[in-house]
Structure formats: C-alpha cells, structure tokens
Design an enzyme around this catalytic site. Structure first.
Site, short mmCIF file in Angstrom:
data_model
loop_
_atom_site.label_atom_id
_atom_site.label_comp_id
_atom_site.label_asym_id
_atom_site.label_seq_id
_atom_site.Cartn_x
_atom_site.Cartn_y
_atom_site.Cartn_z
N ASN A 352 -19.52 -10.70 23.73
CA ASN A 352 -20.06 -10.13 24.97
C ASN A 352 -19.43 -10.84 26.18
O ASN A 352 -20.12 -11.38 27.04
CB ASN A 352 -21.59 -10.26 24.99
CG ASN A 352 -22.24 -9.21 25.85
OD1 ASN A 352 -21.57 -8.44 26.55
ND2 ASN A 352 -23.56 -9.15 25.83
N HIS A 383 -31.76 -9.65 29.06
CA HIS A 383 -31.76 -8.93 27.79
C HIS A 383 -33.06 -8.16 27.56
O HIS A 383 -33.04 -7.10 26.95
CB HIS A 383 -31.54 -9.90 26.62
CG HIS A 383 -30.10 -10.17 26.34
ND1 HIS A 383 -29.41 -11.23 26.91
CD2 HIS A 383 -29.19 -9.53 25.55
CE1 HIS A 383 -28.16 -11.22 26.47
NE2 HIS A 383 -28.00 -10.20 25.66
#
Length: 496
Positions: A352, A383
């Site tokens: 990521n 998140h």
C-alpha cells in the site's frame, strides 16, 4: 419468489443489479462483479482517453470533465444512492478550500474529511454488520480523504509557509494557487482512481491532464543530450507492454484467489475445534498460509488500478537503469519485494505504497513529537472503526520498535561472510513473514472476540517477545563516522 430474489439482490449490493445473473453463475458477490466490470470497462475507457482525448487534440477542460463524468457514473453504478456521500465529502471540502484561510485550510480539511469518513464507517458497521458487503462506499471515501487532505496541506505549504521552512519534498510539491471546481472534481472523482485508487499527487495529475506529465518526467534525461529543445521533443512512450504485463499478473492473482484463497479461509484460525486439536506449530503454519493466501485479492485490485492509469498514459516515473521507461510512479504494491522482505519495515514500505506516502506527507513529516505512534493512529482511524484495525496498528508499534532494536544489535554480526549473510536473510525472511501474519490477523478478523481468541491461542508470543526486546536490548547509537556520513548526505540533498 420474485420478492425474495429482489431482497437477496438488495442484500448483496446497494448498486446496480444488471449483472446479478453473472454473479449467480460465478458464485461471486454482486458488488464484486460490479467492481470488476467497472474496472475492466475503465481499462478500455483509459485507452480511448489516451488515444482520442489526448492533450494535442482536446482541451484540459474537456479531459477534466470526461474523467469526472465517467468516474461519477462508476460510483453510482457500484454503490447506488450511497454515492451521494462521495459528492457531499468532495463538495464540502472544496467549500473549505475556497472559504478557509490558507493558515488553517489543512486543519479544517483534515478534521472535516476524517470526521465524515468516520461517521460513514460507523454507520456502515452498524447497518451492514461487520462486512456483509465485500466492497462498500467507504472505499472511495478513503481514497478521496487522502487526496483532499494532501492537497490542503500542499496549498498551505505553497500559499502560507516560507520556502525555507519547507522540507525538500514539501517545497517540490507545494501548490501556489487554489484549484478550480472542475480541477478539484476531476482530481478526486476521475474514473481511473475513484473505486480503489491509488492516491496520487495533485501536481502530477494536473500535468497529466495538460499533457505535460511524460515531458516533465523524461525531461531530465533529455536535457543531458545535445538537443537544445529536448523538452518538447520527447516522444510519448507506449504503455501497452507494461499494461499487458500487469494484466497477466492480475490474471495470476485471480486464479490464485479462486484456487488457494478459498481453500484456506482466515476464519478457520479461530475455529474452536481447530484450536483445541491442532498443535501450536500446525496453527502457526496454517495462519501463515491463510494470510499469504489472502494477499492476492489486494494485489489484483491495486495492480489492475495501476494498469488503468498506465493505459491512460499516466504513471511515468522516468527511466530505469536499463534506459527503459518506468511506469511505476503510482504503483501501490511491489509483490516480489513483499514476498521476499527480510524486515518488517521492508514489508510495510512495499505494501500500500501510496497510502504510506500519504501518511508520511500529512503526519510523519509534520508531527513534532511521537511521529510513529501518531502515524499508526492516523492509519487506524483512516482504515475504519473495526476493532481489528486498532489491534493491528497498536500491535505494530512495539513490533516495529523491537525489530529496529534487534536489527541494530545483531545484523553486523552476520555480515562477515557470505554464508552467514545468507543464513541471516533466510532467518529474517521467515521471522518477517510470521511477524506480519501475527500482526495483520486482527485486520482480517475485524472483531474483538475472534482477535482475542486468536492471540490467546498464540499465547501472545510476539507481544511478549517485542516488549522484552525493547526492555533488555541496548539502544545502539550510530558511530561518529556514521553521523558524519549522514550529515554529509543531508547536505548534498539540500544542495541539490
């Protein structure tokens, strides 16, 4: 019967139901089918965008408008009326961008975007109950949050702060004027990145729309030649070969997902019978396999998104050591580096990637104190609100500190011979993969109860080892020679 079928479809997705028959035939959730259909269509649109809407034929305004309209169509197709959350967030933050002073625009934008994202994620948890939908409307909100917060900080850097106060990257990426509404919408909602990203820099995107992206990225190479006007004569490189290679990787990931991933479900790690009957080593090995088997779905989504950007002509970094054009400017994952990582940091640096750059840009490089803990906290908040996310990021803090301490104290002992170095690499590779598996398991399990159940079955062994390592291993300071070398390197960077 029809009423029941409609209810089942509504349960599967909040978006379009045109592809429900395909979903039933493949046994794949409808929201995933919609996502893949949009991305495949987006790949074709990206090729058309590069060939027929190139900057030589089309104005920047038309390219911005087309990219925005198609992107908005994608989110409405995938998420139905929930797409309104995307428009609310983007328009609200553009209002902040225009009305707020440049002294505080970054603060207001960060609070508003993260606040709205968190509210949406909380509602999704309570409405959809721990991930019934495998894709959801908060995904685009997460990408947009990265973009609008980064842009707000860059506007603050460019219009408020003095140049000498900025770090090199901050000075290079600073934005010296506020974007128009069309530019803002295009940057945030364009069809290439709206569904799964990746995040990219505003300046890079604007250069791409204007047709200056490739010229700017390859300019430095051409300037070294004898041509005086090399900047304007750089030929447009073809992304076809790169796109095909990335699509082949996507195909392999898809095959791996259907064959391996489904054979090793994550939830089996907390199955009571498995925990009671299997040995510790068996459970450790299964956890390792099941976590590694879960990665290809992320690889597939990120590499496909990268291929779409490349097909549109976006993503040139420069030329590699072989003199070939490198199309990895906004790549989000490096599979080989992840699977062969010999340190926790190396794994994180290649996973990521664009999100890590965002965290570094808006938090790590700007926080005056406790930079690493604050960065992990921001990552957890971004998140979502599932407890498993917080278990993962809180667990990562002592493990990261312990890994640094172990590396500083023991690595030099294994560099005296090639054989020792190979042994060190093998051991650290195995330790890294097991550590990553232990750390990310709550991220995949989501809830508190299965997370505690898993860590209890593992005897919290990495928590204990990490804390002991931090307590008893000495803090090894760099030598005076190393300090001088680091200082000399920093001075060279500043001069450049």
């Amino acid at each position: 019967m029809d009423k029941k079928e409609n209810t089942d479809i509504a349960f599967k997705t909040t978006g379009c139901t045109w592809l429900s028959s395909v979903s039933d035939q493949l046994g794949v959730p409808l929201d995933q089918v919609n996502f893949i259909a949009c991305q495949v269509f987006g790949l074709a649109v990206a090729t058309w965008f590069r060939l027929f809407l190139n900057p030589q034929r089309t104005t920047s305004e038309v390219r911005h408008a087309v990219a925005t309209i198609i992107g908005a169509s994608f989110i409405m197709f995938c998420f139905g009326w929930y797409a309104i959350h995307v428009f609310i967030l983007v328009l609200a933050c553009y209002g902040i961008m225009i009305k707020a002073s440049v002294d505080n625009v970054h603060r207001y934008t960060m609070v508003a975007s993260l606040g709205y994202l968190t509210v949406c994620q909380v509602s999704r948890v309570f409405i959809f109950d721990y991930g019934i939908l495998s894709t959801d409307f908060s995904g685009p909100l997460m990408i947009i949050t990265q973009k609008i917060t980064t842009l707000a900080f860059q506007v603050h850097d460019g219009m408020c702060r003095k140049q000498e106060e900025l770090k090199y990257d901050q000075r290079r990426l600073a934005v010296h004027f506020k974007p128009s509404l069309l530019e803002y919408l295009s940057y945030n909602i364009n069809f290439m990145s709206i569904l799964v990203g990746p995040f990219s820099i505003y300046k890079d995107y604007i250069e791409f729309i204007k047709g200056q992206h490739v010229q700017h990225r390859l300019k430095r190479v051409k300037d070294s030649s004898s041509q005086q006007n090399g900047w304007n004569k750089v030929p447009e490189p073809s992304p076809v070969r790169t796109v095909i290679n990335k699509l082949l990787v996507c195909a392999c990931c898809l095959i791996w997902f259907f064959i391996i991933t489904k054979a090793f479900p994550i939830t089996y790690n907390v199955d009571p019978q498995f925990i009671n009957e299997a040995s510790f080593i068996t459970r450790l090995v299964y956890a390792l396999i099941s976590v590694q088997a879960a990665r290809p779905k992320f690889y597939f989504a990120w590499i496909l998104a990268d291929a779409i950007h490349n097909a549109a002509g976006y993503g040139v970094r420069g030329e590699n050591e072989r003199g070939e054009v490198s199309w990895d400017l906004i790549s989000n994952v490096r599979i080989w580096e992840i699977e062969t990582a010999t340190s926790f940091k190396s794994f994180i640096d290649n996973w990521n990637i664009q999100t890590a750059l965002w965290l570094k840009s808006v938090c790590y490089d700007r926080a005056p104190y406790y930079r690493m803990p604050l960065t992990f906290v921001l990552s957890a908040v971004w998140h979502g609100v599932y407890p498993g996310y917080y278990f993962t990021f809180i667990t990562a803090i002592p493990i990261t500190l312990a890994a640094r301490s172990v590396r500083r104290n023991f690595r030099e002992c294994f560099l005296s011979s090639q054989q020792l170095k190979i042994c060190y690499d093998v051991v650290t590779w195995a330790a890294t993969q097991l550590t990553v598996c232990y750390t990310v398991m709550p991220f995949l399990l989501l809830a508190v109860e299965p997370t505690i159940q898993y860590y209890r079955s593992m005897y919290f062994h990495l928590h204990v080892i990490s804390i002991l390592a931090m307590m008893f291993l000495p803090s090894k300071h760099r030598s005076f020679k190393s300090e001088l070398h680091a200082q000399h390197s920093n001075n060279n960077v500043k001069e450049d």
